[in-house]
Design a protein around this motif. Structure first.
Motif, PDB file in Angstrom:
ATOM      1  N   UNK B  34     -38.486 -44.659 -23.002  1.00  0.00           N
ATOM      2  CA  UNK B  34     -39.640 -44.264 -22.307  1.00  0.00           C
ATOM      3  C   UNK B  34     -40.271 -43.015 -22.830  1.00  0.00           C
ATOM      4  N   UNK B  36     -43.019 -40.378 -21.273  1.00  0.00           N
ATOM      5  CA  UNK B  36     -43.759 -40.000 -19.999  1.00  0.00           C
ATOM      6  C   UNK B  36     -44.941 -38.894 -20.353  1.00  0.00           C
ATOM      7  N   UNK B  38     -46.755 -35.461 -19.558  1.00  0.00           N
ATOM      8  CA  UNK B  38     -47.484 -34.433 -18.227  1.00  0.00           C
ATOM      9  C   UNK B  38     -48.284 -33.445 -18.440  1.00  0.00           C
ATOM     10  N   UNK B  42     -49.436 -31.181 -13.669  1.00  0.00           N
ATOM     11  CA  UNK B  42     -49.598 -32.205 -12.995  1.00  0.00           C
ATOM     12  C   UNK B  42     -47.782 -32.377 -13.405  1.00  0.00           C
ATOM     13  N   UNK B  43     -47.422 -33.692 -12.839  1.00  0.00           N
ATOM     14  CA  UNK B  43     -45.976 -34.240 -12.333  1.00  0.00           C
ATOM     15  C   UNK B  43     -46.367 -35.025 -14.354  1.00  0.00           C
ATOM     16  N   UNK B  44     -44.844 -35.848 -14.090  1.00  0.00           N
ATOM     17  CA  UNK B  44     -44.851 -36.890 -15.110  1.00  0.00           C
ATOM     18  C   UNK B  44     -45.368 -38.733 -15.137  1.00  0.00           C
ATOM     19  N   UNK B  46     -46.076 -41.769 -16.580  1.00  0.00           N
ATOM     20  CA  UNK B  46     -45.291 -42.341 -17.415  1.00  0.00           C
ATOM     21  C   UNK B  46     -45.944 -43.599 -18.456  1.00  0.00           C
ATOM     22  N   UNK B  49     -43.590 -47.672 -22.403  1.00  0.00           N
ATOM     23  CA  UNK B  49     -41.558 -48.200 -22.073  1.00  0.00           C
ATOM     24  C   UNK B  49     -41.252 -49.547 -22.710  1.00  0.00           C
ATOM     25  N   UNK B  88     -47.863 -32.152 -22.300  1.00  0.00           N
ATOM     26  CA  UNK B  88     -46.345 -32.312 -22.826  1.00  0.00           C
ATOM     27  C   UNK B  88     -45.482 -33.902 -22.708  1.00  0.00           C
ATOM     28  N   UNK B  90     -42.990 -36.100 -23.109  1.00  0.00           N
ATOM     29  CA  UNK B  90     -41.376 -36.588 -23.105  1.00  0.00           C
ATOM     30  C   UNK B  90     -40.666 -38.070 -23.355  1.00  0.00           C
ATOM     31  N   UNK B 101     -32.348 -41.401 -16.258  1.00  0.00           N
ATOM     32  CA  UNK B 101     -32.985 -40.715 -17.688  1.00  0.00           C
ATOM     33  C   UNK B 101     -32.499 -39.913 -18.115  1.00  0.00           C
ATOM     34  N   UNK B 103     -33.541 -37.040 -21.258  1.00  0.00           N
ATOM     35  CA  UNK B 103     -35.152 -36.497 -21.778  1.00  0.00           C
ATOM     36  C   UNK B 103     -34.214 -35.439 -23.256  1.00  0.00           C
ATOM     37  N   UNK B 104     -35.592 -36.074 -23.800  1.00  0.00           N
ATOM     38  CA  UNK B 104     -35.939 -34.891 -24.761  1.00  0.00           C
ATOM     39  C   UNK B 104     -36.560 -33.343 -24.703  1.00  0.00           C
ATOM     40  N   UNK B 105     -36.740 -32.517 -25.382  1.00  0.00           N
ATOM     41  CA  UNK B 105     -37.001 -31.082 -24.917  1.00  0.00           C
ATOM     42  C   UNK B 105     -38.227 -31.241 -24.311  1.00  0.00           C
ATOM     43  N   UNK B 106     -39.646 -32.032 -24.870  1.00  0.00           N
ATOM     44  CA  UNK B 106     -40.095 -32.446 -24.959  1.00  0.00           C
ATOM     45  C   UNK B 106     -40.622 -32.117 -26.111  1.00  0.00           C
TER      46      UNK B 106
END
Lengths: 114, 113
Positions: B34, B36, B38, B42-44, B46, B49, B88, B90, B101, B103-106
Motif C-alpha cells: 500500500x 497512503x 497524509x 488530515x488522516x491517512x 489510500x 494498493x 507525507x 507512507x 499494516x 509502515x515505513x517511516x514516511x
C-alpha cells in the motif's frame, strides 16, 4: 456514512492520569486497529481486534489496554499516562483482510502528556 | 523481523517536476502493498494498493507504483506534481492473515510553486 470517527480530537494529560480514546466505525467492519504516529517512525500498531470480544497485541502494546465490547467500537485505554505516550493516535478498520481490502483511518487524536 | 524502508525522509521539488519515492520491504513471502498519503492536518488516505496481478498499479490523483518482486520494492511515481501534492507519504505492507499494516517511516514531500 461517517466512516471511522475518533473521540476526542485533542487531549492534554498530566503524568499518571488515565483516559480512554474511543473509536467508532459504521461500516460493519470486522477488524479494527489502533496505531500511534511519531515523527520519523511512521505508524506503529498498538493493539488490534479481529472481532467483537477479541483483542490482540501489536508492536508497541505496553502501557495500553483495549476493549471491543461492541463490533462498532474499539476503545484504547491509558491507565497511567507517561510523557512517552505523547503521540497522535489513529484508529483504523477493515473488512476481513483477505482479498483487496484496505484499512480505513479515522482523523486521529493528538495526545500530550506533561 | 519484517521491515519497510523508505529511502527519502524529505523531498522538495517544484511544480511539474516528476516524483519517485522508494520503498523496500524485507519479507520473502506473499505481501500486500500500500501507499497512503497524509495531507497536512488530515488522516491517512489510500493512494493505491497491490494485491496480485499487474505489478504496475494506478491510483488516485495520477499516482502509480510498480511492484518488483525480485527487488522487494514498491516505488511510487507521479510524472508531474502539483502544489496540492504536498503531504507525507507512507509505504505499508501486510504480511500476515490478520491484516496488520507495517509502515515505513514516511517521506515528507514539499512541492513549491
Amino acid at each position: 456514512n461517517a466512516g471511522v470517527t475518533q473521540t476526542p480530537k485533542f487531549r492534554v494529560l498530566k503524568t499518571g492520569q488515565s483516559m480512554t480514546l474511543l473509536c467508532a466505525q459504521d461500516m460493519n467492519h470486522e477488524y479494527m486497529y489502533w496505531y500511534r504516529q511519531d515523527p520519523g517512525m511512521g505508524l506503529r500498531l498498538i493493539h488490534y481486534s479481529v472481532g467483537e470480544g477479541t483483542t490482540a497485541k501489536g508492536e508497541v502494546p505496553d502501557g495500553y489496554n483495549v476493549s471491543r465490547l461492541k463490533k462498532q467500537n474499539f476503545l484504547l485505554g491509558l491507565e497511567s499516562a507517561a510523557p512517552s505516550q505523547t503521540s497522535v493516535y489513529f484508529c483504523a478498520s477493515s473488512p476481513r483482510p483477505q482479498g483487496a481490502n484496505e484499512q480505513f483511518f479515522g482523523p486521529g487524536t493528538r495526545l500530550t502528556v506533561l | 523481523a519484517q521491515s519497510v524502508s523508505q529511502h527519502n525522509h524529505h523531498v522538495i521539488l517544484s511544480e511539474a517536476a516528476s516524483l519517485e519515492l522508494g520503498c523496500n520491504y524485507s519479507y520473502g513471502g506473499t505481501v500486500n502493498l500500500f501507499w497512503y498519503v497524509q495531507y497536512p492536518g488530515q488522516h491517512l488516505q489510500l493512494l493505491l494498493k497491490y494485491f496480485s496481478g499487474d505489478p504496475l498499479v494506478k491510483g488516485i490523483k495520477g499516482f502509480e507504483a510498480e511492484f518488483i518482486k525480485s527487488k522487494f520494492s514498491f516505488n511510487l511515481r507521479k510524472p508531474s506534481v502539483q502544489w496540492s501534492d504536498t503531504a507525507e507519504y507512507f509505504c505499508a505492507v501486510i504480511t500476515d492473515s490478520w491484516g496488520k499494516l507495517q509502515f515505513g517511516a514516511g517521506t515528507q514531500v514539499v512541492v513549491t510553486p
